[in-house]
Motif scaffolding. Sequence first.
Motif, PDB file in Angstrom:
ATOM      1  N   GLU A  19      10.390  13.667   4.215  1.00  0.00           N
ATOM      2  CA  GLU A  19       9.129  14.308   4.675  1.00  0.00           C
ATOM      3  C   GLU A  19       8.573  14.920   3.387  1.00  0.00           C
ATOM      4  O   GLU A  19       9.020  15.110   2.451  1.00  0.00           O
ATOM      5  CB  GLU A  19       9.021  15.147   5.233  1.00  0.00           C
ATOM      6  N   GLY A  20       7.452  14.225   3.675  1.00  0.00           N
ATOM      7  CA  GLY A  20       6.613  14.551   2.318  1.00  0.00           C
ATOM      8  C   GLY A  20       6.743  13.502   1.128  1.00  0.00           C
ATOM      9  O   GLY A  20       5.171  13.870   0.378  1.00  0.00           O
ATOM     10  N   ALA A  21       7.970  13.275   1.106  1.00  0.00           N
ATOM     11  CA  ALA A  21       7.050  12.193  -0.158  1.00  0.00           C
ATOM     12  C   ALA A  21       6.578  10.439   0.283  1.00  0.00           C
ATOM     13  O   ALA A  21       5.586   9.956   1.730  1.00  0.00           O
ATOM     14  CB  ALA A  21       9.072  11.098   0.157  1.00  0.00           C
ATOM     15  N   SER A  77       0.573  -1.172  -0.051  1.00  0.00           N
ATOM     16  CA  SER A  77      -0.136  -0.373  -0.038  1.00  0.00           C
ATOM     17  C   SER A  77       0.976   1.406   0.002  1.00  0.00           C
ATOM     18  O   SER A  77       2.008   0.908   0.227  1.00  0.00           O
ATOM     19  CB  SER A  77      -1.009  -0.405   0.793  1.00  0.00           C
ATOM     20  N   ASN A  78       0.320   2.798   0.068  1.00  0.00           N
ATOM     21  CA  ASN A  78       0.892   3.756  -0.545  1.00  0.00           C
ATOM     22  C   ASN A  78       0.908   4.762   1.333  1.00  0.00           C
ATOM     23  O   ASN A  78      -0.288   4.522   0.960  1.00  0.00           O
ATOM     24  CB  ASN A  78       0.539   4.426  -1.596  1.00  0.00           C
ATOM     25  N   ALA A  79       1.463   5.384   1.387  1.00  0.00           N
ATOM     26  CA  ALA A  79       1.049   6.537   2.336  1.00  0.00           C
ATOM     27  C   ALA A  79       1.839   7.925   2.096  1.00  0.00           C
ATOM     28  O   ALA A  79       3.178   7.405   1.308  1.00  0.00           O
ATOM     29  CB  ALA A  79       1.461   5.470   3.465  1.00  0.00           C
ATOM     30  N   ILE A  80       1.702   8.442   2.834  1.00  0.00           N
ATOM     31  CA  ILE A  80       3.053  10.177   2.743  1.00  0.00           C
ATOM     32  C   ILE A  80       3.758   9.536   4.033  1.00  0.00           C
ATOM     33  O   ILE A  80       3.455   9.646   5.362  1.00  0.00           O
ATOM     34  CB  ILE A  80       2.651  10.864   2.835  1.00  0.00           C
ATOM     35  N   ILE A  81       4.917   9.762   4.022  1.00  0.00           N
ATOM     36  CA  ILE A  81       5.539  10.249   5.191  1.00  0.00           C
ATOM     37  C   ILE A  81       6.037  11.295   5.819  1.00  0.00           C
ATOM     38  O   ILE A  81       5.774  12.180   4.933  1.00  0.00           O
ATOM     39  CB  ILE A  81       7.251   9.738   4.676  1.00  0.00           C
ATOM     40  N   THR A  82       5.873  11.342   7.534  1.00  0.00           N
ATOM     41  CA  THR A  82       5.584  12.683   8.295  1.00  0.00           C
ATOM     42  C   THR A  82       7.598  12.937   8.730  1.00  0.00           C
ATOM     43  O   THR A  82       7.832  13.793   9.445  1.00  0.00           O
ATOM     44  CB  THR A  82       4.401  12.714   8.619  1.00  0.00           C
ATOM     45  N   ALA A  83       7.484  11.836   8.432  1.00  0.00           N
ATOM     46  CA  ALA A  83       8.987  11.628   9.366  1.00  0.00           C
ATOM     47  C   ALA A  83       9.918  12.710   7.956  1.00  0.00           C
ATOM     48  O   ALA A  83      10.104  12.850   7.636  1.00  0.00           O
ATOM     49  CB  ALA A  83       9.592  10.696   9.708  1.00  0.00           C
ATOM     50  N   LYS A  84      11.351  12.898   9.306  1.00  0.00           N
ATOM     51  CA  LYS A  84      12.410  13.488   8.542  1.00  0.00           C
ATOM     52  C   LYS A  84      13.801  12.531   9.102  1.00  0.00           C
ATOM     53  O   LYS A  84      15.035  13.275   9.120  1.00  0.00           O
ATOM     54  CB  LYS A  84      12.616  15.319   9.031  1.00  0.00           C
ATOM     55  N   HIS A  85      13.403  11.101   8.738  1.00  0.00           N
ATOM     56  CA  HIS A  85      15.101  10.502   9.999  1.00  0.00           C
ATOM     57  C   HIS A  85      15.656  11.330   8.210  1.00  0.00           C
ATOM     58  O   HIS A  85      17.548  11.214   8.358  1.00  0.00           O
ATOM     59  CB  HIS A  85      14.642   9.101   9.206  1.00  0.00           C
TER      60      HIS A  85
END
Length: 203
Positions: A96-98, A83-91
Amino acid sequence: MKRLLLLGLSTTFIMMGCSDTNDTTDTTDSTDSNTEMNVAEDETVQDEMTEIDEVDEMVEMDHDGELPTDLKKAEDPAFPEGSNAIITAKHMPGMEGAEATIAGAFDTTVYEVSYTPTTGGERVIDHRWVIQEDLAEGTDIAEAGDEVILDVEHIEGMQGATAIVEEAYTGTIYAVDYTSTTDGEKVTDHMWVTEDELEALEE
């Protein structure tokens, strides 16, 4: 004549006194203003340096690679594999936002840790994330405040380092594939992001 002379001298001294007072006030106001500007500039520079340090640390991270084969797959993850999702982390820069594709969802114990690199240098604070399988073999499930040995190399100097667990929870952890929003580079099997670091796509 003497009275007029004395009156003139008194008036002159009074005017000089007023002039001196005004000059002092203006100088004080100017000094205060300059001090405030210097403080603001120092804080701005400090914030910029902190951001640079954070970016430098993220650039050195290497969270992608082959997924471990001994992990327990999550039975009912919020974001199933594929499945797909938006990443909110900044590791990592460009994370972020990808939009991510879930490469794997696993049930394990997840840790945020602080440690001093075995290669020397500054202590790493609140590193996210390592999992139970990233600890030295035979390590019991840890809790916040416990000391553990790391058996993973997300950052140079992490392997074999002694770490303090800052946060721990048992649940689902995700590996993701995504394309960096900053340079377009494809990242495969980034390990790890939590459910709280993912958002569902808008329909």
